[in-house]
Write a protein that holds these residues in place. Structure first.
Motif, PDB file in Angstrom:
ATOM      1  N   LEU B  34       0.776  -1.051  -0.336  1.00 24.35           N
ATOM      2  CA  LEU B  34      -0.009  -0.040   0.174  1.00 24.35           C
ATOM      3  C   LEU B  34       0.536   1.076  -0.107  1.00 24.35           C
ATOM      4  CD1 LEU B  34      -1.955  -1.175   2.380  1.00 24.35           C
ATOM      5  CD2 LEU B  34      -3.280  -0.465   0.083  1.00 24.35           C
ATOM      6  N   PHE B  35       0.501   2.324  -0.428  1.00 23.25           N
ATOM      7  CA  PHE B  35       0.763   3.419  -0.906  1.00 23.25           C
ATOM      8  C   PHE B  35       0.196   4.700  -0.406  1.00 23.25           C
ATOM      9  CE2 PHE B  35       4.886   1.093  -3.214  1.00 23.25           C
ATOM     10  CZ  PHE B  35       3.648   0.316  -3.850  1.00 23.25           C
ATOM     11  N   TRP B  36       0.666   6.002  -0.322  1.00 21.86           N
ATOM     12  CA  TRP B  36       0.663   7.055   0.155  1.00 21.86           C
ATOM     13  C   TRP B  36       1.601   8.155  -1.149  1.00 21.86           C
ATOM     14  CZ3 TRP B  36      -4.388   9.341   1.311  1.00 21.86           C
ATOM     15  CH2 TRP B  36      -5.460   8.200   2.470  1.00 21.86           C
ATOM     16  N   TYR B  37       0.761   8.895  -2.383  1.00 25.77           N
ATOM     17  CA  TYR B  37       1.118   9.943  -2.856  1.00 25.77           C
ATOM     18  C   TYR B  37       0.769  11.333  -2.442  1.00 25.77           C
ATOM     19  CZ  TYR B  37       3.939   6.243  -5.866  1.00 25.77           C
ATOM     20  OH  TYR B  37       4.998   5.324  -5.549  1.00 25.77           O
ATOM     21  N   LYS B  38       1.240  12.189  -2.880  1.00 28.82           N
ATOM     22  CA  LYS B  38       0.643  13.475  -2.228  1.00 28.82           C
ATOM     23  C   LYS B  38       1.194  14.504  -3.867  1.00 28.82           C
ATOM     24  CE  LYS B  38       2.047  18.163   0.001  1.00 28.82           C
ATOM     25  NZ  LYS B  38       3.010  18.471   1.187  1.00 28.82           N
ATOM     26  N   GLN B  39      -0.211  15.266  -4.136  1.00 25.51           N
ATOM     27  CA  GLN B  39      -0.026  15.783  -5.129  1.00 25.51           C
ATOM     28  C   GLN B  39      -0.325  17.146  -5.383  1.00 25.51           C
ATOM     29  OE1 GLN B  39      -2.855  15.436  -8.275  1.00 25.51           O
ATOM     30  NE2 GLN B  39      -1.149  15.361 -10.346  1.00 25.51           N
ATOM     31  N   PRO B  41      -0.493  21.722  -5.240  1.00 26.42           N
ATOM     32  CA  PRO B  41      -1.464  22.346  -6.301  1.00 26.42           C
ATOM     33  C   PRO B  41      -0.091  22.255  -7.754  1.00 26.42           C
ATOM     34  CG  PRO B  41      -1.951  23.433  -4.638  1.00 26.42           C
ATOM     35  CD  PRO B  41      -1.085  22.342  -3.714  1.00 26.42           C
ATOM     36  N   SER B  42       0.901  22.277  -7.664  1.00 31.84           N
ATOM     37  CA  SER B  42       1.824  22.612  -8.242  1.00 31.84           C
ATOM     38  C   SER B  42       1.902  21.442  -9.777  1.00 31.84           C
ATOM     39  CB  SER B  42       3.648  23.086  -8.028  1.00 31.84           C
ATOM     40  OG  SER B  42       3.702  22.132  -6.782  1.00 31.84           O
ATOM     41  N   GLY B  43       1.365  20.353  -8.970  1.00 32.37           N
ATOM     42  CA  GLY B  43       0.850  19.227 -10.009  1.00 32.37           C
ATOM     43  C   GLY B  43       1.827  17.988  -9.204  1.00 32.37           C
ATOM     44  N   GLU B  44       3.143  17.730  -9.428  1.00 37.68           N
ATOM     45  CA  GLU B  44       3.337  16.616  -9.340  1.00 37.68           C
ATOM     46  C   GLU B  44       3.554  15.684  -8.501  1.00 37.68           C
ATOM     47  OE1 GLU B  44       4.353  19.806  -7.519  1.00 37.68           O
ATOM     48  OE2 GLU B  44       5.844  19.699  -6.464  1.00 37.68           O
ATOM     49  N   LEU B  45       3.949  14.392  -8.833  1.00 33.12           N
ATOM     50  CA  LEU B  45       3.174  13.596  -8.020  1.00 33.12           C
ATOM     51  C   LEU B  45       4.654  12.897  -6.607  1.00 33.12           C
ATOM     52  CD1 LEU B  45       1.486  11.856 -10.051  1.00 33.12           C
ATOM     53  CD2 LEU B  45       0.282  11.668  -8.388  1.00 33.12           C
ATOM     54  N   VAL B  46       4.060  13.597  -5.526  1.00 28.64           N
ATOM     55  CA  VAL B  46       5.597  13.269  -4.554  1.00 28.64           C
ATOM     56  C   VAL B  46       4.656  11.471  -3.676  1.00 28.64           C
ATOM     57  CG1 VAL B  46       6.894  13.994  -2.390  1.00 28.64           C
ATOM     58  CG2 VAL B  46       5.892  15.685  -4.234  1.00 28.64           C
ATOM     59  N   GLN B  83      -1.089  21.873   8.045  1.00 26.42           N
ATOM     60  CA  GLN B  83      -0.400  23.384   8.094  1.00 26.42           C
ATOM     61  C   GLN B  83      -0.565  23.272   6.687  1.00 26.42           C
ATOM     62  OE1 GLN B  83       4.077  23.601   8.306  1.00 26.42           O
ATOM     63  NE2 GLN B  83       3.407  22.678   9.845  1.00 26.42           N
ATOM     64  N   VAL B  84      -0.939  24.872   6.052  1.00 24.12           N
ATOM     65  CA  VAL B  84      -1.355  25.183   4.849  1.00 24.12           C
ATOM     66  C   VAL B  84      -0.359  24.841   3.334  1.00 24.12           C
ATOM     67  CG1 VAL B  84      -1.775  27.056   2.719  1.00 24.12           C
ATOM     68  CG2 VAL B  84      -2.301  27.349   6.054  1.00 24.12           C
ATOM     69  N   VAL B  85       0.729  24.674   3.736  1.00 20.96           N
ATOM     70  CA  VAL B  85       1.807  23.806   2.541  1.00 20.96           C
ATOM     71  C   VAL B  85       1.316  22.306   3.098  1.00 20.96           C
ATOM     72  CG1 VAL B  85       3.412  24.873   3.156  1.00 20.96           C
ATOM     73  CG2 VAL B  85       3.511  23.115   4.635  1.00 20.96           C
ATOM     74  N   ASP B  86      -0.104  21.879   3.189  1.00 23.07           N
ATOM     75  CA  ASP B  86      -0.044  20.790   3.604  1.00 23.07           C
ATOM     76  C   ASP B  86      -1.850  19.847   2.151  1.00 23.07           C
ATOM     77  OD1 ASP B  86       0.060  19.965   6.472  1.00 23.07           O
ATOM     78  OD2 ASP B  86       1.201  19.573   5.660  1.00 23.07           O
ATOM     79  N   SER B  87      -2.213  21.591   1.946  1.00 18.82           N
ATOM     80  CA  SER B  87      -3.017  21.694   1.726  1.00 18.82           C
ATOM     81  C   SER B  87      -2.779  20.636  -0.447  1.00 18.82           C
ATOM     82  CB  SER B  87      -3.753  22.849   0.833  1.00 18.82           C
ATOM     83  OG  SER B  87      -4.106  23.569   1.985  1.00 18.82           O
ATOM     84  N   ALA B  88      -3.091  19.587  -0.425  1.00 17.94           N
ATOM     85  CA  ALA B  88      -2.958  19.003  -1.791  1.00 17.94           C
ATOM     86  C   ALA B  88      -4.169  18.003  -2.111  1.00 17.94           C
ATOM     87  CB  ALA B  88      -1.732  18.191  -1.666  1.00 17.94           C
ATOM     88  N   VAL B  89      -4.044  17.123  -3.126  1.00 14.20           N
ATOM     89  CA  VAL B  89      -4.763  15.960  -3.411  1.00 14.20           C
ATOM     90  C   VAL B  89      -3.735  14.381  -2.943  1.00 14.20           C
ATOM     91  CG1 VAL B  89      -6.051  14.690  -4.520  1.00 14.20           C
ATOM     92  CG2 VAL B  89      -5.977  16.962  -5.220  1.00 14.20           C
ATOM     93  N   TYR B  90      -4.331  13.356  -2.134  1.00 14.21           N
ATOM     94  CA  TYR B  90      -3.139  12.788  -1.160  1.00 14.21           C
ATOM     95  C   TYR B  90      -4.093  11.596  -2.288  1.00 14.21           C
ATOM     96  CZ  TYR B  90      -1.554  16.245   1.885  1.00 14.21           C
ATOM     97  OH  TYR B  90      -0.502  16.957   2.540  1.00 14.21           O
ATOM     98  N   PHE B  91      -3.651  10.735  -2.860  1.00 12.30           N
ATOM     99  CA  PHE B  91      -3.832   9.559  -3.453  1.00 12.30           C
ATOM    100  C   PHE B  91      -3.121   8.238  -2.719  1.00 12.30           C
ATOM    101  CE2 PHE B  91      -5.683  11.002  -7.056  1.00 12.30           C
ATOM    102  CZ  PHE B  91      -5.039  11.722  -7.292  1.00 12.30           C
TER     103      PHE B  91
END
Lengths: 113, 113
Positions: B34-39, B41-46, B83-91
């Protein structure tokens, strides 16, 4: 950060034209993937490669072909682009075994008019 | 059939609140990852984390923590003191034996200042 580049980063093309997207890696990883990302669909696998000249279809492969003649390059070709292929395309790589985490390129935004 | 469901489509919280993103998966295999990724607003997948099916220990990395429970087929992600920097889409994603990641549809996390 994993060394993955995609080119072009943005492209606008017309329906019926061929388009090739390139993914280049400097990590010498065995596995490479092409995904598309569309609103409401998350990430969907188009094709993947498990070695030079070894490729297989993913979930949404119709209308796409791939080639991998070198470890570092994985090309995605839209033979005749359609408006439904307007999307953001991501390349990913992973090393070791097939369970390893995938690292993603910056993405290519493709618009087909 | 393999499937990943991210329970929340969108979550909005005020900065410094704790927030949990829920991921429920379906698989018949005994070995899986199982994995979690963060995307952002800049669009990259982390890539954030990988967990195998034999390791149910919770994982903590700074303000991030993950709770894996095989009994409920869940792999939930908690951000403490958001934090505000946590704003993202998480997969959330599931990997079995055929190289392919099964992706959830993503949870959009909005952290308000």
């Amino acid at each position: 950060d994993a060394g993955i580049t995609q080119s072009p980063r943005h492209k606008v093309t017309e329906t019926g034209t061929p388009v090739t997207l390139r993914c280049h890696q400097t990590e010498n990883h065995r596995y490479m993937y092409w995904y598309r990302q569309d609103p409401g669909h998350g990430l969907r696998l188009i094709h993947y490669s498990y070695g030079v000249k070894d490729t297989d279809k993913g979930e949404v492969s119709d209308g796409y072909s791939v080639s991998r003649s070198k470890t570092e390059d994985f090309l995605l070709t839209l033979e005749s682009a359609t408006s439904s292929q307007t999307s953001v395309y991501f390349c990913a790589i992973s090393g070791g075994d097939s369970y390893n985490e995938q690292f993603f390129g910056p993405g290519t935004r493709l618009t087909v008019l | 059939a393999q499937k990943v469901t991210q329970v929340q489509t969108e979550i909005s919280v005020v900065e410094k609140e704790d927030v949990t993103l829920d991921c429920v998966y379906e698989t018949r295999d005994t070995t899986y990852y199982l994995f979690w990724y963060k995307q952002p607003p800049s669009g990259e997948l982390v890539f954030l984390i990988r967990r195998n099916s034999f390791d149910e220990q919770n994982e903590i990395s700074g303000r991030y923590s993950w709770n894996f429970q095989k009994s409920t087929s869940s792999f939930n992600f908690t951000i403490t003191a958001s934090q505000v920097v946590d704003s993202a889409v998480y997969f959330c994603a599931l990997n079995q034996s055929n190289y392919q990641l099964i992706w959830g549809a993503g949870t959009k996390l909005i952290i308000k200042p």
